[in-house]
Scaffold this motif. Sequence first.
Motif, mmCIF file in Angstrom:
data_model
loop_
_atom_site.group_PDB
_atom_site.id
_atom_site.type_symbol
_atom_site.label_atom_id
_atom_site.label_comp_id
_atom_site.label_asym_id
_atom_site.label_seq_id
_atom_site.Cartn_x
_atom_site.Cartn_y
_atom_site.Cartn_z
ATOM 1 N N LEU A 143 0.565 -1.004 0.033
ATOM 2 C CA LEU A 143 0.174 0.096 0.019
ATOM 3 C C LEU A 143 0.905 1.274 -0.007
ATOM 4 N N LEU A 144 1.895 0.962 0.758
ATOM 5 C CA LEU A 144 3.037 2.340 0.775
ATOM 6 C C LEU A 144 3.570 2.548 -0.216
ATOM 7 N N ARG A 145 3.896 1.372 -0.994
ATOM 8 C CA ARG A 145 4.520 1.661 -2.397
ATOM 9 C C ARG A 145 3.655 1.939 -3.670
ATOM 10 N N ALA A 146 2.411 2.027 -3.606
ATOM 11 C CA ALA A 146 1.450 2.219 -4.664
ATOM 12 C C ALA A 146 1.409 3.806 -5.147
ATOM 13 N N SER A 147 1.487 3.752 -6.606
ATOM 14 C CA SER A 147 1.455 5.058 -7.089
ATOM 15 C C SER A 147 0.145 5.856 -6.969
ATOM 16 N N SER A 148 -0.974 5.133 -7.220
ATOM 17 C CA SER A 148 -2.198 5.559 -6.926
ATOM 18 C C SER A 148 -3.036 4.523 -6.016
ATOM 19 N N ILE A 149 -4.162 5.118 -5.318
ATOM 20 C CA ILE A 149 -4.932 4.498 -4.436
ATOM 21 C C ILE A 149 -6.354 4.875 -4.795
ATOM 22 N N HIS A 150 -7.206 3.709 -4.887
ATOM 23 C CA HIS A 150 -8.633 4.356 -5.881
ATOM 24 C C HIS A 150 -9.770 3.306 -4.992
ATOM 25 N N ILE A 151 -10.634 4.096 -4.371
ATOM 26 C CA ILE A 151 -11.789 3.398 -3.562
ATOM 27 C C ILE A 151 -12.732 3.444 -4.819
ATOM 28 N N VAL A 152 -13.064 2.175 -5.231
ATOM 29 C CA VAL A 152 -14.366 2.277 -6.431
ATOM 30 C C VAL A 152 -15.652 2.367 -5.725
ATOM 31 N N GLY A 153 -16.491 2.511 -6.779
ATOM 32 C CA GLY A 153 -17.897 3.026 -6.385
ATOM 33 C C GLY A 153 -18.620 1.944 -5.730
ATOM 34 N N GLY A 154 -19.906 2.257 -5.077
ATOM 35 C CA GLY A 154 -20.717 1.524 -4.239
ATOM 36 C C GLY A 154 -21.453 2.454 -3.423
ATOM 37 N N GLY A 155 -22.139 1.580 -2.496
ATOM 38 C CA GLY A 155 -22.882 2.301 -1.613
ATOM 39 C C GLY A 155 -22.482 1.919 -0.054
ATOM 40 N N TYR A 156 -21.150 1.578 0.274
ATOM 41 C CA TYR A 156 -20.785 1.073 1.383
ATOM 42 C C TYR A 156 -19.916 1.817 2.418
ATOM 43 N N ILE A 157 -19.727 3.208 2.038
ATOM 44 C CA ILE A 157 -19.043 4.211 2.549
ATOM 45 C C ILE A 157 -20.255 5.354 3.125
ATOM 46 N N ASN A 158 -20.957 4.854 4.227
ATOM 47 C CA ASN A 158 -21.938 5.587 4.656
ATOM 48 C C ASN A 158 -22.278 5.420 6.115
ATOM 49 N N GLY A 159 -23.709 6.088 6.548
ATOM 50 C CA GLY A 159 -23.938 5.824 8.160
ATOM 51 C C GLY A 159 -24.731 4.573 8.423
ATOM 52 N N ILE A 160 -24.976 3.560 7.429
ATOM 53 C CA ILE A 160 -25.347 2.151 7.546
ATOM 54 C C ILE A 160 -24.391 1.280 7.976
ATOM 55 N N TRP A 161 -22.842 1.593 7.443
ATOM 56 C CA TRP A 161 -21.758 0.603 7.664
ATOM 57 C C TRP A 161 -20.570 1.505 8.081
ATOM 58 N N PRO A 162 -20.915 2.190 9.339
ATOM 59 C CA PRO A 162 -19.758 3.263 9.985
ATOM 60 C C PRO A 162 -18.537 2.378 10.146
ATOM 61 N N GLN A 163 -18.330 1.109 10.263
ATOM 62 C CA GLN A 163 -16.995 0.558 10.503
ATOM 63 C C GLN A 163 -16.399 0.549 9.247
ATOM 64 N N TRP A 164 -16.851 0.813 8.068
ATOM 65 C CA TRP A 164 -15.908 0.786 6.978
ATOM 66 C C TRP A 164 -15.446 2.391 6.736
ATOM 67 N N LEU A 165 -15.741 3.401 7.402
ATOM 68 C CA LEU A 165 -15.341 4.811 7.501
ATOM 69 C C LEU A 165 -13.957 4.866 7.435
ATOM 70 N N PRO A 166 -13.169 4.068 8.274
ATOM 71 C CA PRO A 166 -11.934 4.230 8.648
ATOM 72 C C PRO A 166 -11.180 3.800 7.119
ATOM 73 N N VAL A 167 -11.475 3.186 6.311
ATOM 74 C CA VAL A 167 -10.950 2.788 5.213
ATOM 75 C C VAL A 167 -10.609 4.200 4.515
ATOM 76 N N VAL A 168 -11.576 4.965 4.436
ATOM 77 C CA VAL A 168 -11.167 6.446 3.895
ATOM 78 C C VAL A 168 -10.155 6.998 4.644
ATOM 79 N N SER A 169 -10.107 6.957 5.978
ATOM 80 C CA SER A 169 -9.119 7.460 6.664
ATOM 81 C C SER A 169 -7.869 6.954 6.551
ATOM 82 N N ALA A 170 -7.714 5.699 6.265
ATOM 83 C CA ALA A 170 -6.451 5.145 5.904
ATOM 84 C C ALA A 170 -6.045 5.686 4.594
ATOM 85 N N VAL A 171 -6.796 5.649 3.567
ATOM 86 C CA VAL A 171 -6.361 6.083 2.277
ATOM 87 C C VAL A 171 -5.876 7.470 2.410
#
Length: 447
Positions: A143-171
């Motif tokens: 991950l640290l050696r990646a030239s680009s990091i891309h979260i692809v589309g969908g409806g999984y980053i929201n208030g229904i599944w707050p446990q996945w919000l840290p993925v955005v923080s990590a990126v």
Amino acid sequence: MGTRERMAGLARTSRLDRLARRGLGGVERLLGTLGGGRIIYLIGVAGHPNYGDELVLRIWLRHLARVRPTDTVIVDVAHVGEAALLFAHDHPRAVFVDTLWRLARAADEHPELCGDLSPSDWVASAASELGVAPGLAEGVDHLLRASSIHIVGGGYINGIWPQWLPVVSAVGAVARRTGARAYASGLGLLPLPDGAALARLRSDAAAFTVFDVRDRASFDALASVPGRSFTGDDVWLGLDVAASDVPARPGDVALCVQEDLSEGFAWRGLSGAEGLAAYVEAVLDAWRVPGENIVVVEGIPGHDYTVPKLLGARLDGARIIPFLDVWREGLPAGRGSRGSAPASTRTSWPRPPVTAASPSWPSRTTTGSSTGRSPRPGRAGPSSTVTHPSRPGPPPGVSRRRTVGRTWRARRRWRPGSTRRTEPAEATEPTEPGAATRACSGTGSAA
């Protein structure tokens, strides 16, 4: 040397290590750009499987196979085993991992790991610093050696599944540390996280070069984010992927009903799955569709049979197309499908590709519907639902093997118990096909 001097020395070493890694990462990215073979890092929830999430990832992998065939594509997914099989032939240099999802799950399920840190802070630290999660050192290093990091589309980053919000923080944390370009595309953020969680999401999104969403409300919620954009669903990038040459006969209705988020749906005194089944039956009756003209399409294997089972004999004679056939052969909406129509409760249903193949597709309005805008072809960057406690099998008499063209003969109604977690909203009366389809979009998916 005293304790204080040793601590100061360790701090200096840590700072030098961060600077060295940032410099080394920049050199690696430059060399990769000049000679090919750089690391592109994709993040999604594919592998559940859930057709919308799988389709989005397939579209990006095939796009990268065309434009970046020599690059290594690290695919960080929530369900790595099944994803590795589903996408085995979509990119020649794809490697499947679950690094960020394991970190997010660990923070959610074992809060003692975080100590005084919030889950977002801990996951961000673990993703951007070697040694915080030593068991995932190889994954974090890639991950640290990646030239680009891309979260692809969908409806999984929201208030229904707050446990996945840290993925955005990590990126965001990795992008700030290494200088990698971070992208998000086609995300649906509704329902929005509350209060501090939404503020944190905006702060993390500010580290992205592009943070793209698929609906106006998500775009408006990111008003303070410099890289925000609104181009619609990722499926616009792959109009040739979803639709197929599998014909839908004139007059057929393709039925795909997702039940797992139906607690807030109500119809004539019924709620949840039973209310949804009653409403679908009313729609089919209003359209005067006989059972033999219905095609049941499975989006989430096993789980999408819940409502069809409740419909019982109303689907006598219907054909059923299981997920695996949809995945391998495409949706039954290709050439020769004029006069056919779909009825779906899925916000992740790939409407743009099917619309391109079937002009007679009736309109529907959902929170996650596409906007009609097409993303730039060269731009970089649930559903899966994360858990399903029970996944019922096929309807009685229907095989899980290839069943395209087989018929459904339901002999009895199957009524599982349902729980109601929210106050249901009464659905409107079905009328003509277009209005019925719009009203039937009362539930959603995680993708």
